[in-house]
Write an enzyme that holds these catalytic residues in place. Sequence first.
Site, mmCIF file in Angstrom:
data_model
loop_
_atom_site.group_PDB
_atom_site.id
_atom_site.type_symbol
_atom_site.label_atom_id
_atom_site.label_comp_id
_atom_site.label_asym_id
_atom_site.label_seq_id
_atom_site.Cartn_x
_atom_site.Cartn_y
_atom_site.Cartn_z
ATOM 1 N N LEU A 33 0.817 -1.219 0.000
ATOM 2 C CA LEU A 33 0.000 0.000 0.000
ATOM 3 C C LEU A 33 0.851 1.270 0.000
ATOM 4 O O LEU A 33 1.860 1.359 0.699
ATOM 5 C CB LEU A 33 -0.927 -0.009 1.218
ATOM 6 C CG LEU A 33 -1.819 -1.249 1.349
ATOM 7 C CD1 LEU A 33 -2.705 -1.123 2.585
ATOM 8 C CD2 LEU A 33 -2.671 -1.475 0.110
ATOM 9 N N HIS A 34 0.406 2.241 -0.782
ATOM 10 C CA HIS A 34 1.062 3.556 -0.845
ATOM 11 C C HIS A 34 0.034 4.626 -0.470
ATOM 12 O O HIS A 34 -1.109 4.305 -0.105
ATOM 13 C CB HIS A 34 1.673 3.777 -2.228
ATOM 14 C CG HIS A 34 0.720 3.514 -3.361
ATOM 15 N ND1 HIS A 34 -0.395 4.297 -3.593
ATOM 16 C CD2 HIS A 34 0.694 2.543 -4.315
ATOM 17 C CE1 HIS A 34 -1.040 3.843 -4.634
ATOM 18 N NE2 HIS A 34 -0.414 2.763 -5.081
ATOM 19 N N ASP A 35 0.449 5.880 -0.630
ATOM 20 C CA ASP A 35 -0.443 6.971 -0.206
ATOM 21 C C ASP A 35 -1.752 7.021 -0.996
ATOM 22 O O ASP A 35 -2.740 7.565 -0.511
ATOM 23 C CB ASP A 35 0.271 8.324 -0.343
ATOM 24 C CG ASP A 35 1.330 8.503 0.727
ATOM 25 O OD1 ASP A 35 1.370 7.675 1.666
ATOM 26 O OD2 ASP A 35 2.113 9.465 0.624
ATOM 27 N N GLY A 36 -1.735 6.489 -2.199
ATOM 28 C CA GLY A 36 -2.980 6.431 -2.984
ATOM 29 C C GLY A 36 -3.989 5.529 -2.275
ATOM 30 O O GLY A 36 -5.146 5.913 -2.047
ATOM 31 N N HIS A 37 -3.537 4.321 -1.895
ATOM 32 C CA HIS A 37 -4.416 3.407 -1.150
ATOM 33 C C HIS A 37 -4.845 4.043 0.166
ATOM 34 O O HIS A 37 -5.996 3.940 0.576
ATOM 35 C CB HIS A 37 -3.684 2.098 -0.820
ATOM 36 C CG HIS A 37 -3.262 1.303 -2.003
ATOM 37 N ND1 HIS A 37 -1.943 1.128 -2.345
ATOM 38 C CD2 HIS A 37 -3.972 0.609 -2.924
ATOM 39 C CE1 HIS A 37 -1.853 0.357 -3.414
ATOM 40 N NE2 HIS A 37 -3.074 0.031 -3.795
ATOM 41 N N GLN A 153 -10.695 0.471 -15.126
ATOM 42 C CA GLN A 153 -11.193 -0.439 -14.088
ATOM 43 C C GLN A 153 -12.394 0.164 -13.372
ATOM 44 O O GLN A 153 -13.412 -0.507 -13.154
ATOM 45 C CB GLN A 153 -10.066 -0.738 -13.092
ATOM 46 C CG GLN A 153 -10.509 -1.497 -11.856
ATOM 47 C CD GLN A 153 -9.346 -1.940 -11.010
ATOM 48 O OE1 GLN A 153 -8.716 -2.946 -11.304
ATOM 49 N NE2 GLN A 153 -9.061 -1.232 -9.932
ATOM 50 N N VAL A 176 -3.322 10.056 -6.527
ATOM 51 C CA VAL A 176 -2.356 10.680 -5.604
ATOM 52 C C VAL A 176 -0.983 10.599 -6.274
ATOM 53 O O VAL A 176 -0.613 9.550 -6.822
ATOM 54 C CB VAL A 176 -2.353 9.955 -4.240
ATOM 55 C CG1 VAL A 176 -1.291 10.545 -3.319
ATOM 56 C CG2 VAL A 176 -3.732 10.059 -3.594
ATOM 57 N N ARG A 187 3.864 -0.498 -8.449
ATOM 58 C CA ARG A 187 4.883 -0.932 -9.423
ATOM 59 C C ARG A 187 6.031 0.066 -9.546
ATOM 60 O O ARG A 187 7.042 -0.260 -10.176
ATOM 61 C CB ARG A 187 4.232 -1.186 -10.787
ATOM 62 C CG ARG A 187 3.370 -2.448 -10.789
ATOM 63 C CD ARG A 187 2.902 -2.815 -12.180
ATOM 64 N NE ARG A 187 2.317 -4.147 -12.219
ATOM 65 C CZ ARG A 187 1.010 -4.410 -12.211
ATOM 66 N NH1 ARG A 187 0.133 -3.413 -12.151
ATOM 67 N NH2 ARG A 187 0.575 -5.660 -12.251
HETATM 68 O O1 PAF Z 1 -6.812 -2.187 -8.489
HETATM 69 C C1 PAF Z 1 -6.403 -3.231 -7.934
HETATM 70 O O2 PAF Z 1 -5.512 -3.222 -7.094
HETATM 71 C C2 PAF Z 1 -7.018 -4.568 -8.328
HETATM 72 O O3 PAF Z 1 -7.314 -4.605 -9.681
HETATM 73 C C3 PAF Z 1 -8.253 -4.927 -7.479
HETATM 74 C C4 PAF Z 1 -9.393 -3.967 -7.721
HETATM 75 C C5 PAF Z 1 -7.889 -4.957 -6.017
HETATM 76 C C6 PAF Z 1 -8.750 -6.326 -7.869
HETATM 77 O O4 PAF Z 1 -7.793 -7.300 -7.638
#
Ligand code: PAF
Length: 284
Positions: A33-37, A153, A176, A187
């Site tokens: 996880l980064h600041d976007g998450h 997505q 972000v 990535r």
């Molecule tokens: O955006 C992501 O990280 C993935 O595509 C998700 C929505 C968690 C589904 O695996």
Amino acid sequence: MDTVKTIKEVREYIKQWRRQGLSVALVPTMGYLHDGHKSLVERASKENHRVIVSIFVNPTQFGPNEDLDTYPRDLEHDKKVCESAGASLIFNPEPSEMYFDDRCTNVEVEGLTNGLCGAKRPGHFSGVCTVVSKLFNIVTPDRAYFGEKDAQQLAVIKRMVRDLSFDIEIVGCPIVREKDGLAKSSRNIYLSKEERQEALSLNRSLRRAKKRLKDGERDTNIIKKAIEEEINKETLSKIDYIEIINSEDLKPVEKIEKTVLIAIAVFIGKTRLIDNFTFEMEEK
Ligand code: PAF
């Protein structure tokens, strides 16, 4: 904040929370996880009583030559991010918890998945839609939060939710960026120092496009050319796609008359990065 690995345990939490009349949000992630998450979890915890973060590197959305095996993982770091952002629970299943060996059901969203990443990563959106549907059925959230960086997505999931009558509000959250403009991505860790510098061309090219649009340019070919020129100044970069599409149905447009999404994917060395922005046109 607890971390659970089984669907049964998640459902026990949900039952308790529902008995207390609490609202529940889901933030689906693949971890690292980064600041976007973090911004997704923070927003979810402001708007809901309880937030579940799923951390699952979903094998079915990776192509055979993609980075499933090397995808970065760091659960201890992720726990800290979730805790500080106000999450209530982490769901971190093993692939065997999510998929039966003899499973034969997939969720396909047609049309919207034909272009952009869908065209370049066959089977990717089938994997995403199937796992997100499963997560929706497991968690039954009131709201689910997704980043606008993965613009296709987000559009695909919104359509799936509408078409399959999931009773879930999908909330898109802004990209972000690092201070120098690079969009945050798990990535980015793959980039060497030199590649990290080159990766700035994604945001720079989009800013150039935005300026041309603000100055009144409406021809998509000219805008695309401006993006292409900026990226091609770099030596380690290879354009995967540059698309200008209608932000609702994701179909390519030639002349910009309505709100459009300008989306790009570029390989920097072996690392494929995406970025985008939406250009809003005032309705006449
Ligand atoms: O955006 C992501 O990280 C993935 O595509 C998700 C929505 C968690 C589904 O695996």
